[in-house]
Design an enzyme around this catalytic site. Structure first.
Site, short mmCIF file in Angstrom:
data_model
loop_
_atom_site.label_atom_id
_atom_site.label_comp_id
_atom_site.label_asym_id
_atom_site.label_seq_id
_atom_site.Cartn_x
_atom_site.Cartn_y
_atom_site.Cartn_z
CE LYS A 76 48.94 29.37 41.13
NZ LYS A 76 50.07 30.27 40.83
CB SER A 151 52.43 29.65 43.73
OG SER A 151 52.01 30.49 42.68
CB SER A 175 54.10 31.48 40.68
OG SER A 175 54.45 31.90 41.97
#
Length: 498
Positions: A76, A151, A175
């Site tokens: 990420k 997210s 997330s």
């Protein structure tokens, strides 16, 4: 069968087995993952930084005896360092390029994983849809008109599209679990302290942020945790040690569990019929597995609790923007999105004493929650209140946009001290995701289970939350649910290989 088809069908454990048996090479897997990444990139827009050259070099030298040797992976673009790779955090603030690896990055590489890209995130992980001014809209491989959530939406999109079988993700208010629920994946929010965030940070959002992964299978989620868990010398705290391996827990029968189900919205906002159907599906699967399920109410997890959580996030964002300004040597107010700017300014005007008071209140409620639910092996509850939203559905419009504009342009942030206005903006921010933040506050583990597909063909997962430090029970239960439901065989239809 083509290597691309193998990549699309197999989970990480299965791919590693093929590498170890000599049936496919790391180079072939990496080349197939890169080709699929590029083929699907216009459709899902999930890549922040391609790492193709480095991935191809690593594939040539990786030790094929490693547990996940040669398996393509994504990391990420937020909250983790990869030496020499720009980290944007989904923002237009100038990128940070570390001269070191995070502990988790080192553990991924030591397992034999080969990062082929960093995955998109909304700005600083603040939206539960992965849409940003810096990178645009990340789209759902099940239907590209819809969101993968956030997210860790880029991570979920890459896994659901069959580019990689698993991907690093992080969770500060849902997330990991929200993208999993939107994308038909397994996503474990780990116990506080289970995996380290060091040396980039010691903790994030007052300890509410944790790292782990999104994956196609429970066994991958468990194996990845075996390969990455444990504090390092810089960790401020550590979760209790597991009794055995997480992989072993996922492989064993859970026995007869005592479960609970919580159906209400802590915000008192509407819940879609599809979400309640997904929850009923999970309850039915649990009963089919031989478990008892009791209905419970958590009346003290309410709007005041959620408002306290939102205020701590605002203060954390304010601190992050200060740190970013110090890093780049100037104000970053012009770089960040309007909503981030408003939230940061609000965080600046909450007194430090009030934040301390709020944290003590949240901790007290967490102790009550943990104590009162300790009799249950897990508590089932929703993750998302509605099926995966259309892209752009959470953008402020009409009066909401006018209010946000006025708060920003006229510096009227102090109006957010008015409870009714603050509550209105909180509802607009969380109407899609009422529940996930509960366990970021309490520090409990919670796993997203892809139990349902809507009539429109979109995934809709629910979560099972466990006792602090007890990922083993959750993984054993989740693996049984996976076996009964057959969800591991589901694949998004986007560009399915021949």
């Amino acid at each position: 069968m083509s290597v691309e088809r193998v990549l699309w069908e197999q989970d990480a454990t299965g791919l590693a087995g093929l590498v170890q048996q000599g049936e496919v090479s790391p180079q072939e897997l990496v080349d197939a993952a890169i080709a699929r990444a590029e083929a699907t990139r216009p459709d899902i827009n999930a890549i922040a930084e391609p790492l193709y050259d480095a991935a191809r070099l690593r594939a040539k030298t990786v030790d094929r005896k490693l547990p996940l040797a040669g398996v393509p992976f994504a990391i990420k673009d937020l909250g983790i360092a990869i030496k020499g790779v720009p980290t944007h955090g989904g923002s237009r603030i100038p990128a940070f390029t570390a001269d070191f690896n995070s502990v988790m990055t080192e553990r991924y590489l030591a397992a034999g994983l080969i990062p082929i890209a960093t995955s998109t995130s909304p700005e600083h992980g603040l939206r539960l849809m992965t849409e940003s001014a810096a990178f645009g809209i990340t789209r759902n491989p099940w239907n590209t008109g819809h969101t993968t959530g956030g997210s860790s939406g880029g991570a979920a999109a890459l896994v659901a599209a069959g580019v990689v079988p698993a991907a690093h993700a992080s969770d500060g208010g849902g997330s990991i679990r929200v993208p999993s629920a939107c994308s038909g994946l397994v996503g474990l929010k780990t116990s506080r302290g289970r995996v380290p965030l060091t040396p980039l940070v010691s903790e994030s959002w007052y300890g509410m942020v944790v790292d782990h992964a999104v994956s196609r299978s429970v066994r991958d989620t468990a194996l990845l945790l075996d390969l990455t868990h444990g504090a390092d010398p810089l960790s401020p705290y550590a979760a209790p040690s597991p009794k055995g391996s997480f992989a072993a827990a996922a492989a064993r029968d859970p026995g007869k569990l005592k479960l609970a189900v919580y159906r209400k919205s802590p915000l008192g906002l509407p819940i879609s019929a599809e979400t309640l159907t997904a929850l009923d599906t999970a309850v039915a699967l649990a009963r089919e597995g031989g478990h008892t399920v009791a209905e419970i109410d958590l009346s003290y997890i309410d709007r005041d609790f959620m408002a306290d959580f939102c205020k701590t996030v605002a203060s954390a964002v304010a601190g992050t923007m200060r740190a970013e300004a110090l890093r780049v040597g100037r104000s970053v107010a012009g770089d960040i999105e309007r909503a981030t700017r408003v939230l940061s300014r609000f965080g600046e005007i909450i007194p430090a004493g009030e934040i301390y008071e709020i944290l003590q209140r949240l901790h007290a409620t967490s102790r009550r929650l943990i104590s009162e639910t300790a009799q249950y092996d897990a508590v089932l509850m929703p993750i998302i209140a509605h099926p995966p939203l259309a892209c752009g559905a959470m953008d402020p419009k009409g009066a909401d946009e006018f209010i946000e504009n006025m708060l920003d342009k006229l510096h009227l942030t102090r109006l957010l001290k008015v409870p009714s206005l603050f509550g209105q903006l909180m509802d607009k921010s969380l109407w899609f995701t009422h529940w996930p933040a509960i366990h970021n506050v309490s520090g409990q583990p919670s796993i997203a289970l892809p139990v349902h597909v809507t009539a429109a063909g979109l995934p809709l997962g629910i979560q099972a939350a466990g006792r602090p430090g007890d990922e083993e029970t959750l993984l054993s239960f989740a693996a049984q649910m996976e076996k009964i439901s057959g969800w591991q065989k589901r694949r998004a239809p986007l560009k399915a290989p021949a």
